[in-house]
Design a protein around this motif. Structure first.
Motif, PDB file in Angstrom:
ATOM      1  N   SER A 232      87.819  24.875  48.455  1.00 18.13           N
ATOM      2  CA  SER A 232      88.755  26.122  49.264  1.00 18.13           C
ATOM      3  C   SER A 232      89.031  27.205  48.370  1.00 18.13           C
ATOM      4  O   SER A 232      88.926  28.376  48.690  1.00 18.13           O
ATOM      5  CB  SER A 232      90.032  25.385  49.602  1.00 18.13           C
ATOM      6  N   LEU A 233      89.197  26.899  47.013  1.00 19.05           N
ATOM      7  CA  LEU A 233      89.392  28.055  46.006  1.00 19.05           C
ATOM      8  C   LEU A 233      88.261  28.894  45.832  1.00 19.05           C
ATOM      9  O   LEU A 233      88.080  30.261  46.069  1.00 19.05           O
ATOM     10  CB  LEU A 233      89.917  27.466  44.598  1.00 19.05           C
ATOM     11  N   ALA A 234      87.042  28.454  45.785  1.00 17.24           N
ATOM     12  CA  ALA A 234      85.826  29.093  45.713  1.00 17.24           C
ATOM     13  C   ALA A 234      85.431  30.021  46.680  1.00 17.24           C
ATOM     14  O   ALA A 234      85.225  30.883  46.741  1.00 17.24           O
ATOM     15  CB  ALA A 234      84.617  28.056  45.404  1.00 17.24           C
ATOM     16  N   TYR A 235      85.761  29.258  48.177  1.00 20.66           N
ATOM     17  CA  TYR A 235      85.760  29.993  49.119  1.00 20.66           C
ATOM     18  C   TYR A 235      86.677  31.342  49.403  1.00 20.66           C
ATOM     19  O   TYR A 235      86.120  32.579  49.623  1.00 20.66           O
ATOM     20  CB  TYR A 235      86.184  29.200  50.615  1.00 20.66           C
TER      21      TYR A 235
ATOM     22  N   VAL B 192      85.332  35.330  49.453  1.00 18.21           N
ATOM     23  CA  VAL B 192      85.642  36.214  50.518  1.00 18.21           C
ATOM     24  C   VAL B 192      86.383  37.381  49.862  1.00 18.21           C
ATOM     25  O   VAL B 192      86.212  38.417  50.249  1.00 18.21           O
ATOM     26  CB  VAL B 192      86.677  35.568  51.629  1.00 18.21           C
ATOM     27  N   SER B 193      87.426  37.334  48.990  1.00 14.77           N
ATOM     28  CA  SER B 193      87.778  38.345  48.265  1.00 14.77           C
ATOM     29  C   SER B 193      86.870  39.311  47.607  1.00 14.77           C
ATOM     30  O   SER B 193      86.924  40.458  47.597  1.00 14.77           O
ATOM     31  CB  SER B 193      89.052  37.857  47.231  1.00 14.77           C
ATOM     32  N   LEU B 194      85.892  38.863  46.787  1.00 17.56           N
ATOM     33  CA  LEU B 194      84.858  39.398  46.287  1.00 17.56           C
ATOM     34  C   LEU B 194      84.024  40.367  47.047  1.00 17.56           C
ATOM     35  O   LEU B 194      83.656  41.214  47.128  1.00 17.56           O
ATOM     36  CB  LEU B 194      83.828  38.513  45.455  1.00 17.56           C
TER      37      LEU B 194
ATOM     38  N   VAL C  33      90.784  38.785  42.330  1.00 14.86           N
ATOM     39  CA  VAL C  33      89.919  37.453  41.782  1.00 14.86           C
ATOM     40  C   VAL C  33      90.125  37.163  40.367  1.00 14.86           C
ATOM     41  O   VAL C  33      90.428  36.146  40.079  1.00 14.86           O
ATOM     42  CB  VAL C  33      88.691  37.545  42.347  1.00 14.86           C
ATOM     43  N   GLY C  34      90.158  38.261  39.555  1.00 16.65           N
ATOM     44  CA  GLY C  34      90.270  38.235  38.050  1.00 16.65           C
ATOM     45  C   GLY C  34      91.663  37.664  37.668  1.00 16.65           C
ATOM     46  O   GLY C  34      91.838  36.746  36.855  1.00 16.65           O
ATOM     47  N   ALA C  35      92.658  38.223  38.337  1.00 12.07           N
ATOM     48  CA  ALA C  35      93.863  37.990  38.016  1.00 12.07           C
ATOM     49  C   ALA C  35      94.183  36.378  38.553  1.00 12.07           C
ATOM     50  O   ALA C  35      94.916  35.491  37.850  1.00 12.07           O
ATOM     51  CB  ALA C  35      94.776  38.772  38.844  1.00 12.07           C
ATOM     52  N   CYS C  36      93.883  35.977  39.689  1.00 11.83           N
ATOM     53  CA  CYS C  36      93.983  34.591  40.185  1.00 11.83           C
ATOM     54  C   CYS C  36      93.050  33.651  39.341  1.00 11.83           C
ATOM     55  O   CYS C  36      93.706  32.459  39.150  1.00 11.83           O
ATOM     56  CB  CYS C  36      93.490  34.666  41.636  1.00 11.83           C
TER      57      CYS C  36
END
Length: 447
Positions: free
Chosen positions: A251-254, A258-260, A268-271
């Motif tokens: 789920s995190l990879a998904y 989506v964000s990228l 994405v970098g901050a998360c």
């Protein structure tokens, strides 16, 4: 016309937001049957007035339903390599009823307008259920022996109420006590029937908590949801559900993909940095010992592998229709001579098809029935793969997760109900967008 707000969507809200109450009453998954009655009544009224709409590819689901019903004729047949007369109509009829209720749920949500059942209301109801699931996880950890007799149990005949399967459905308990590490271990399950269902539901409902109260929330609501999501890690680890751990990673990879795709590289970098810090903290905490111990103790892997192989073998013997329902295997993965004894009632003769929705569908519906149901959900994913709204992306992820968890967990009833709601939201929300795009392309092609 009356100025009153429409109330047609209330059964769905009461079903999900009030599920802990239905669990405490002993209804559990039968609450879906109860609330399907007003939903079906509303569908009948709409059919008479406006006609009913069905989602794209619904014929695939309809064929699966037909296969499931026709499969009842095969229930009395003996499957080679299984315990004679170990099928029975009880479980088969229960699944038929569940699938019909799920069909009502799909059509009900999909046929209601945004005004009658706002997407935001559905998301909030699922978010509330997520918080209840997290709280149930902590209840299972802190009070693993907590249980009580539900009102429904008093109404059931003593013989039926004492059945192990019926007990799992109607008897509220905070945890499953299992021997995983060589000693008794409490695995949280409230407010669901089994720990595996608890893990599957947590994974699905966290999606909606994030969509509703993190992405679309603000202020203390957003921070409260983030805190709840972070706190869910502890019972998730103590559930010992390895498929859940992998599902959360997927789920995190998904979410990152989506964000990228939308150009949110900094987010994405901050998360990712925050996730790395969280993983380091997890590695330094006692939770890491639980994870390592679980990895070192596969526990049920051999039994699952043998049961899954038996499902494939049974489907190969009846590839078109399957066998209508599950069966019990002869012996165990070590020997056909192993079976239940007074000292070890759980030894041998495990239920074939009980280790995942895929394996359940294979033995009960054969390769053809399995192809129908998987093709239906695959078509939903493909058709709405470009969903852009937060709710649409959450719904798409919910349906996608079915293709992961089907190898490990049975989706009936609650996980598949949430998946059906997600499919209905995609159909209801994204189908008009697709049609507008198609119309725009057609107009452009005229020039």
């Amino acid at each position: 016309m009356s100025g009153r707000s429409p109330v047609t969507g209330r059964p769905l809200v009461w079903l999900f937001a009030g599920y802990p109450l239905w669990w405490a009453a002993g209804l559990g998954q039968f609450a879906y049957w109860l609330f399907a009655v007003p939903m079906a009544a509303e569908l009948v009224r709409r059919h008479r007035t406006f006609g009913l709409r069905v989602p794209p590819g619904f014929w695939l689901w309809a064929l699966f339903l037909l296969w499931t019903v026709l499969g009842l004729a095969l229930v009395p047949l003996e499957v080679p390599g299984t315990v004679p007369d170990s099928g029975g109509y009880g479980g088969a009829l229960l699944r038929v009823a569940d699938y019909l209720v799920l069909t009502v749920l799909l059509l009900y949500v999909g046929n209601l307008s945004e005004r009658e059942l706002p997407t935001s209301t559905v998301v909030r109801a699922l978010s509330v259920l997520c918080l209840a699931t997290i709280a149930g996880g902590y209840l299972g950890m802190l009070a693993p022996r907590f249980e009580f007799t539900a009102p429904l149990e008093y109404l059931l005949p003593a013989g039926l109420a004492s059945d192990a399967y019926v007990q799992a459905l109607v008897h509220p308990a905070s945890a499953q006590i299992m021997d995983v590490f060589g000693y008794e271990t409490a695995r949280p399950k409230a407010p669901w029937e089994y720990t595996n269902i608890w893990g599957y539901m947590l994974s699905l409902l966290l999606v909606w908590l994030v969509v509703g109260w993190v992405v679309q929330g603000a202020g203390w609501v957003r921070w409260g949801a983030l805190t709840a999501a972070a706190l869910s890690v502890v019972p998730a680890v103590y559930s010992l559900n390895r498929a859940l751990w992998a599902g959360l990673a997927l789920s995190l990879a998904y979410a990152a993909a989506v964000s990228l795709r939308r150009g949110r590289v900094l987010l994405v970098g901050a998360c990712s940095a925050a996730l790395l810090v969280a993983l380091l903290a997890l590695a330094a905490s006692p939770l890491a010992d639980v994870v390592r111990a679980r990895v070192d103790n596969p526990h049920s892997d051999d039994g699952r592998a043998a049961s899954n192989a038996a499902s494939v073998e049974a489907a190969g013997l009846s590839p078109v229709m399957g066998w209508g329902t599950t069966r019990e295997s002869l012996g165990s993965s070590e020997s056909i001579a192993v079976g239940p004894t007074p000292e070890c009632p759980g030894c041998g003769q495990h239920v074939i098809g009980n280790a995942g929705q895929l394996w359940l569908t294979l033995i009960s519906g054969g390769w053809v029935g399995t192809a129908f149901v998987l093709a239906f959900f695959a078509r939903i994913v493909w058709r709405y793969r470009s969903a852009s709204s937060p709710a649409g992306q959450g719904a798409l992820l919910t349906v996608l997760l079915l293709f992961w968890y089907m190898f490990f967990y049975v989706a009936l009833m609650s996980p598949l109900a949430v998946t059906m709601v997600a499919a209905a939201l995609l159909w209801r929300g994204e189908e008009p967008v697709l049609r507008r795009r198609a119309a725009a392309r057609a107009r452009g092609g005229l020039w």
